[in-house]
Each structure stands twice: as structure tokens, then as C-alpha cells.
Design an enzyme around this catalytic site. Structure first.
Site, PDB file in Angstrom:
ATOM      1  N   ASP A 148       0.813  -1.210   0.000  1.00 46.08           N
ATOM      2  CA  ASP A 148       0.000   0.000   0.000  1.00 46.08           C
ATOM      3  C   ASP A 148       0.852   1.268   0.000  1.00 46.08           C
ATOM      4  OD1 ASP A 148      -2.230  -1.652   0.179  1.00 46.08           O
ATOM      5  OD2 ASP A 148      -2.270  -1.563   2.367  1.00 46.08           O
ATOM      6  N   LYS A 149       0.261   2.339  -0.459  1.00 44.46           N
ATOM      7  CA  LYS A 149       0.941   3.638  -0.509  1.00 44.46           C
ATOM      8  C   LYS A 149       1.572   3.989   0.830  1.00 44.46           C
ATOM      9  CE  LYS A 149      -0.066   8.587  -1.031  1.00 44.46           C
ATOM     10  NZ  LYS A 149      -1.131   9.590  -1.302  1.00 44.46           N
TER      11      LYS A 149
END
Length: 345
Positions: A148-149
Site C-alpha cells: 500500500d501507498k
């Protein structure tokens, strides 16, 4: 095959004792620098791009003899539409086949409508340059998994079609070692009576929590994943305690490892078990913690203000898809998680 794409030919001779199938024999003897994976070779055979002793070979199961002359016509990799951007990267390992990166918090892996630039792929396009030999006929990095970011840590990216296919198979078979460090509320414990009533949660070995569920899209929020026991994709997460903080244990540093690798898997599973991640705005929620439980006011403020899920991809191990060497990498905690944990200690 595109009529406008530039073509190259790969020529070689079948060596002694060939496998009894055309596709296997060609995969064994094709020059390594051609960077043609078995799946790519299968498509080239089907397209009529493989010629054996002057005749097109269309049957993958056909027999082929020692000494046979093989000519494969391949489109040269074309330039990708992706934009190369000069963005600094923390390179842990790199060779002609793949690159391992320690991704920082805040970086998206692949361009998408909401993040068209500034991604890991844009950075790799610039960093790798001409060393990208082509993924599916296009000069671009081969993304085989993502984080994830707002999760930091280790990612492996392919630079060639052969490496891409080899890595993808390992991820598909769940043989890649992936361990994450997370800071969560509460403490997973086999003696906790609450956990005995949580469906899908069990314990094994020396107090290792195992979470087994299905995971799929949330029914009302399409940006989220949700636990199910009737639909979705099979998912297994294991977690063990590394350190505990507060009395009784208010927070725990855990090591999680994945048997499967689904979107948001650790975040969803730990929340399902009642141990959501600190800072997880989507799944973790916020809990009231008290300095009376042995946590300082400074740490309480830091926890409340922590802006992202406290999750770091710390370990990555796999078999090199070309050299077949077992390789394993570790990445230290990023400064924000390190400082938060040091404060708790």
C-alpha cells in the site's frame, strides 16, 4: 504480430537429449540473453513465429530431434507509454534480471487515475533505462506484487520477461517469504478468552496467532476489503508477539507473515482479530489509551497523531528466477515507526 514493430531473430540448435516436447526443448535451449519465458515461447509457437528446420512449428507437444535448427522471430520491445521520472530510490539489490527496493511511505507502486505520476514505476523507468529488456514486448518494469501507498518496505520488480514469469509463479504458489512488522492495539494471546470466540482465529506453536478467512470487496465501501466465510479469496495470516507496551498490555509490536497475499490482508485480518494497526485510518480505528497504563503522555500524543498504518514490509525472500539462488533481504524500520517504538520503550 504487429506489422510495424521492428523484428529480431533468435537462432540456435537443439542440444543433445532434448525433452520429448517442442516447447520444453526450446525453453531449455533458447539463449538466456533472449529473455524469453516459457509462457512467451508458447505464444510465439501459437503465432507461427517458431520455425524448426525451415518449417513453422505450431504444435507445442511435437517431438524435436537433437541438432534441429530453430529460428524464432520476435518483436523488439517497444517503448512504454509510462513516463520516466528522476525520483530517488533505495535500491537494496539489483542485477540484470530484477531489482529489490525499500519503498518509502507515501509512494504509490503503479500509476493509476488518482496517481498518474510520482510512482515507483515512474521512478524505475528512469533508474533502469535501457536495462529493461521487455515485459510482454514492452519496455517497462514487471510488477509482481504491491504494498500500500502508506506501507513501507521491500518489493521485488522484474526487469525481464523471464524474471517476471518466474517471480509471478512463486507468488502464485505462495513460496515467497514475506514478513511484516506492525504496531497494533492490545496483545494477541492464546490465553485471551475473547479470541477463542473470533471465527477464523486459532493458535499454533509457541503462541502464534493464525487467521484464516475469505477476503473480498466490502459490500458498501468499494475501497475497502472485508472478511467473509462464504465468498472472496482464501487468505491466511500468521502473527507473533515481538514486544509489548503498557500494563496491562495496551500495544504490541508483532511480526506478521503471509501465506497468501491479498489486498490489505494484514490490516483487515488484524482488525478482524481485534488488534487493529496503529494509525490505520481505514480499518484500525482509534482507541483510548491512558498514561495510567504505563504509557507516557508523549507516546500517547505520538500514537494519536500517527498519520498512517504502522506497517513495514521487513523481510523478503525468494528463489532468483534465473540463477535459482535462494536470496533474502531485510529492511530496517522507517524513522517514523522507529521513533514511535523507541518512545514506547
Amino acid at each position: 504480430m504487429s506489422l510495424s514493430a521492428p523484428l529480431i531473430t533468435v537462432e540456435f540448435t537443439i542440444a543433445e537429449n532434448p525433452p520429448n516436447r517442442l516447447d520444453k526443448a526450446i525453453a531449455r535451449d533458447v539463449p538466456a540473453d533472449a529473455n524469453l519465458s516459457r509462457s512467451r515461447l508458447a505464444k510465439l509457437i501459437a503465432d507461427g513465429s517458431v520455425v524448426v528446420n525451415g518449417k513453422p512449428a505450431l504444435d507445442q507437444k511435437a517431438k524435436i530431434a537433437e541438432g534441429a535448427s530453430v529460428v524464432i522471430t520476435v518483436e523488439q520491445p517497444v517503448d512504454s507509454h509510462l513516463v520516466a521520472e528522476d525520483i530517488p530510490l533505495d535500491i537494496i539489490f539489483e542485477d540484470e534480471h530484477l531489482v529489490v527496493i525499500n519503498k518509502p511511505v507515501g509512494m504509490v507502486v503503479h500509476p493509476a487515475p488518482g496517481s498518474p505520476s510520482g510512482t515507483l514505476v515512474n521512478a524505475l523507468m528512469h533508474h533502469c533505462g535501457d536495462s529493461l529488456s521487455g515485459i510482454g514486448g514492452e519496455k517497462r518494469p514487471g510488477i509482481v506484487h504491491r504494498i500500500d501507498k502508506d506501507t513501507s518496505g521491500l518489493l521485488v520488480v522484474a526487469k525481464s520477461d523471464m524474471a517476471h514469469q518466474g517471480l509471478a509463479k512463486q507468488f502464485e504458489k505462495h513460496t515467497v517469504e514475506r514478513k511484516y512488522t506492525a504496531l497494533v492495539y492490545g496483545m494477541p494471546d492464546v490465553m485471551d478468552p475473547r479470541l477463542r470466540g473470533v471465527k477464523g482465529v486459532s493458535f499454533e506453536g509457541s503462541n502464534i496467532m493464525r487467521i484464516t478467512t475469505m477476503l473480498g470487496r466490502h459490500k458498501t465501501d468499494r475501497q475497502k476489503q472485508a472478511v467473509s466465510f462464504s465468498e472472496g479469496r482464501h487468505a491466511i495470516t500468521r502473527a507473533r508477539v515481538l514486544e509489548q507496551y503498557g500494563l496491562p498490555h495496551q500495544l504490541t509490536l508483532v511480526e506478521c507473515w503471509l501465506e497468501t497475499g491479498r489486498t490489505h490482508q494484514i490490516r483487515v485480518h488484524m482488525t478482524h482479530a481485534g488488534h487493529g494497526l496503529i494509525g490505520d485510518q481505514t480499518y484500525g480505528g482509534k482507541r483510548k489509551l491512558s498514561h495510567k497504563a504505563g504509557i507516557s503522555e508523549a507516546s500517547l500524543e505520538a500514537i494519536a497523531a500517527f498519520p498512517r498504518q504502522a506497517l513495514h514490509a521487513a523481510v523478503l525472500g525468494f528463489v532468483h528466477p534465473v540463477t535459482e539462488e535462494n536470496i533474502r533481504f531485510e529492511a530496517p524500520l522507517p524513522s517514523d515507526m522507529h521513533d514511535l517504538i523507541e518512545g514506547l520503550r
